[in-house]
Structure formats: C-alpha cells, structure tokens
Enzyme design. Structure first.
Site, PDB file in Angstrom:
ATOM      1  N   LYS A  68      -3.062   8.210   2.340  1.00 13.56           N
ATOM      2  CA  LYS A  68      -4.540   8.344   3.157  1.00 13.56           C
ATOM      3  C   LYS A  68      -4.620   9.309   4.536  1.00 13.56           C
ATOM      4  CE  LYS A  68      -7.457   6.266  -0.032  1.00 13.56           C
ATOM      5  NZ  LYS A  68      -8.210   7.103  -0.820  1.00 13.56           N
ATOM      6  N   TYR A 113       0.697  -1.312   0.053  1.00 15.14           N
ATOM      7  CA  TYR A 113      -0.317  -0.147  -0.234  1.00 15.14           C
ATOM      8  C   TYR A 113       0.981   1.591  -0.133  1.00 15.14           C
ATOM      9  CZ  TYR A 113      -4.631   2.409   0.664  1.00 15.14           C
ATOM     10  OH  TYR A 113      -5.542   3.002   0.139  1.00 15.14           O
TER      11      TYR A 113
END
Ligand code: NAP
Length: 257
Positions: free
Chosen positions: A164, A157
């Site tokens: 995020k 990720y």
C-alpha cells in the site's frame, strides 16, 4: 451527490456483493455512469455477472491484473464498446495468506513480489492502458483503494502495508505525469470493512473493535460511505484534486494516544 451522467467507467476488483469496488460500481451507476466490470478468473465470473444485472447495459470482462495481455484486451474491448473512458476504479489487492500470518521478518521474496505486483504495479499497468482512452475524452479520473497500514504498523497487515505504501507513492508519480493530460489520480484510504480480502487478515475483528472505541466518530465506516467519496473523486466536482490520499475512516488516522 456528484453526477457521472454520460460518463463511462471501468471498475476492477469486484469479487462479491461485499466488495468495496461493487459499492463504488453501484454508486457510480446510480450517479449516471455506464460501466465495465472485470472479474479475476472463471471462479468469480458468475458472481460478477449476477451483480452486474442490476446495472444499466454493463460490459463484463475477464481481467487478471498480473496479465498484460488481459489488461490490453480489456482496454481494447472498452474502446470498441465505449469509444473512450472517463474513469477507472482500481480495487484489486492480494497477498498470499502465509505472508500475512507469519512475522513480517519472514516475508518471502515470492510473497513480496506477488503482493506488490497485484496490489501496486497493477495500478501503473492499468493507468498506462486506459490513459489513451481518457485522452479521447479530454481527460479522466483514476481512483484506487488503500489502507493506513501503509503508514503505521498493523499486526497481521505485513507485506500488504509495504504494497500500500508503494501504491500511494505510485498515485503521486502517476498524478504528476498524467496531470498535463487532465487525468487525475487519487486514492481513498478506507477504514476497515468486512470483505473477502479483509477476512484474510488475522485479528480483523479486533481492528474493527478498536476503530469503534478510538476513532473520532466512534463507529466503523461502511462501504457506501467509501463509494460516495469515490463518486465525488471520479466526478467533475473533484476536477482540482489529484495526487491525494483521502481518508474515509471515521477520522481514525488523526488519533494519537
Ligand atoms: P475484495 O472484495 O476481496 O476485493 C479485492 C479484489 O481484488 C477481489 O475482487 C480480488 O479477486 C481482486 N484480485 C486479487 N488478485 C487479483 C488479480 N490478480 N487480478 C484481478 N483482481 C484481483 O476486498 P475489498 O476489501 O473490497 O478490497 C478492495 C480494495 O480495498 C483492496 O485494494 C483493499 O486492499 C482495499 N481496502 C480494503 C479495506 C477493508 O477493510 N476491506 C480497507 C482499506 C482498503 P479474488 O477474490 O479472486 O482474489
């Protein structure tokens, strides 16, 4: 289900029928809202136009969220057509594939910049553009989409986790500044769902599998569940909620060992 009857909304981030933003658009349309959908570049225009045919009198507009000019043009078109705006759904995110495949330590300056620009700064730019339209309605609701990779390490990720984290922090700062104008800003932290963006993450099927094994509800989440939560946050039923990160992840975020 919460009602959006008579409301006008802008939905950014529809790529195809699997997009979480599309699930939200459908649910918002079913709850009574009239919508403007945007697409990024001509490549996606046909997809979005075809999907939007199932909605009631939609507006379909181009918007690359890295372009301040395109964002301003979207706001102007929404103002002309709707005369104001009740809600915004922000579902745009991107990181170059190389940054997701390489070790995090190798993240390039340019890859970092792109991921943060598209996935986090765009919320600030869009909120600034639509806030005056929401003022016309006496307030509004903004919902963005995030992932637990902001808080915990998920292999592959990488820079998207950092983006995020920035996005979630932006939610809190925007909520604090826009609250006095009765504009609420919240995020949904969704469990993993097989979409175009998700397919860019190596090992995504393994993540789905781990959720099925370890999440309290022992299954994966689906886009319709995220959409129902989004409609709630967009609607007057959530009028006392802002600055919140709501997990729609079958409970995975609470699990330790
Ligand atoms: P998706 O269908 O691929 O949606 C991502 C959207 O972002 C696409 O429409 C994409 O367009 C758009 N986008 C990328 N760069 C853009 C730009 N410069 N300007 C405008 N739009 C741009 O995937 P999704 O999974 O539904 O993603 C929606 C949101 O949910 C994202 O924020 C994602 O991080 C978040 N989320 C997803 C999951 C999951 O497991 N799927 C879980 C938690 C959170 P292009 O296709 O042209 O790039």
């Amino acid at each position: 289900m919460a009602s959006l009857a008579g409301a006008h909304g802008l939905v950014v981030g529809v790529a195809n029928r699997r997009s979480i933003s599309w699930a939200i658009a459908r649910a918002a349309g079913a709850a009574g809202a009239r919508l403007a959908l945007t697409y990024q570049g001509e490549r996606l225009e046909d997809n979005v136009r075809e999907l939007s045919e199932t909605l009631e009198s939609p507006l379909v507009l181009p918007c690359d969220v890295t372009s301040d000019q395109q964002i301003a043009e979207v706001a102007a078109a929404v103002e002309r057509e709707f005369g104001g705006l009740d809600f915004l759904v922000h579902g745009a995110a991107f990181a170059p594939k190389a940054e997701l495949d390489a070790p995090f330590l190798e993240t390039s300056r340019e890859g970092f910049r792109i991921a943060l620009d598209v996935s986090a700064y765009s919320l600030v730019a869009l909120a600034r553009a639509v806030a005056p339209l929401m003022d016309r309605r006496g307030g509004g609701s903004i919902v963005t989409l995030t992932y637990l990779g902001s808080q915990r390490v998920f292999t592959g990720y990488n820079v998207m986790g950092v983006a995020k984290a920035a996005l979630e922090s932006a939610v809190r700062y925007l909520a604090a500044e826009l609250g006095p104008r009765n504009i609420r800003v919240n995020a949904i932290s969704a469990g993993p769902i097989k979409t175009l963006a998700a397919m860019g993450i190596t090992g995504f099927s393994d993540i789905l599998h781990v959720y099925r094994e370890r999440a309290p509800m022992r299954r994966n989440v689906d886009a319709a569940e995220v959409a129902d939560a989004a409609v709630f946050l967009l609607s007057p039923a959530a009028r006392g909620i802002t600055g919140e990160i709501v997990h729609v992840d079958v409970g995975f975020h609470v699990v330790g060992i």
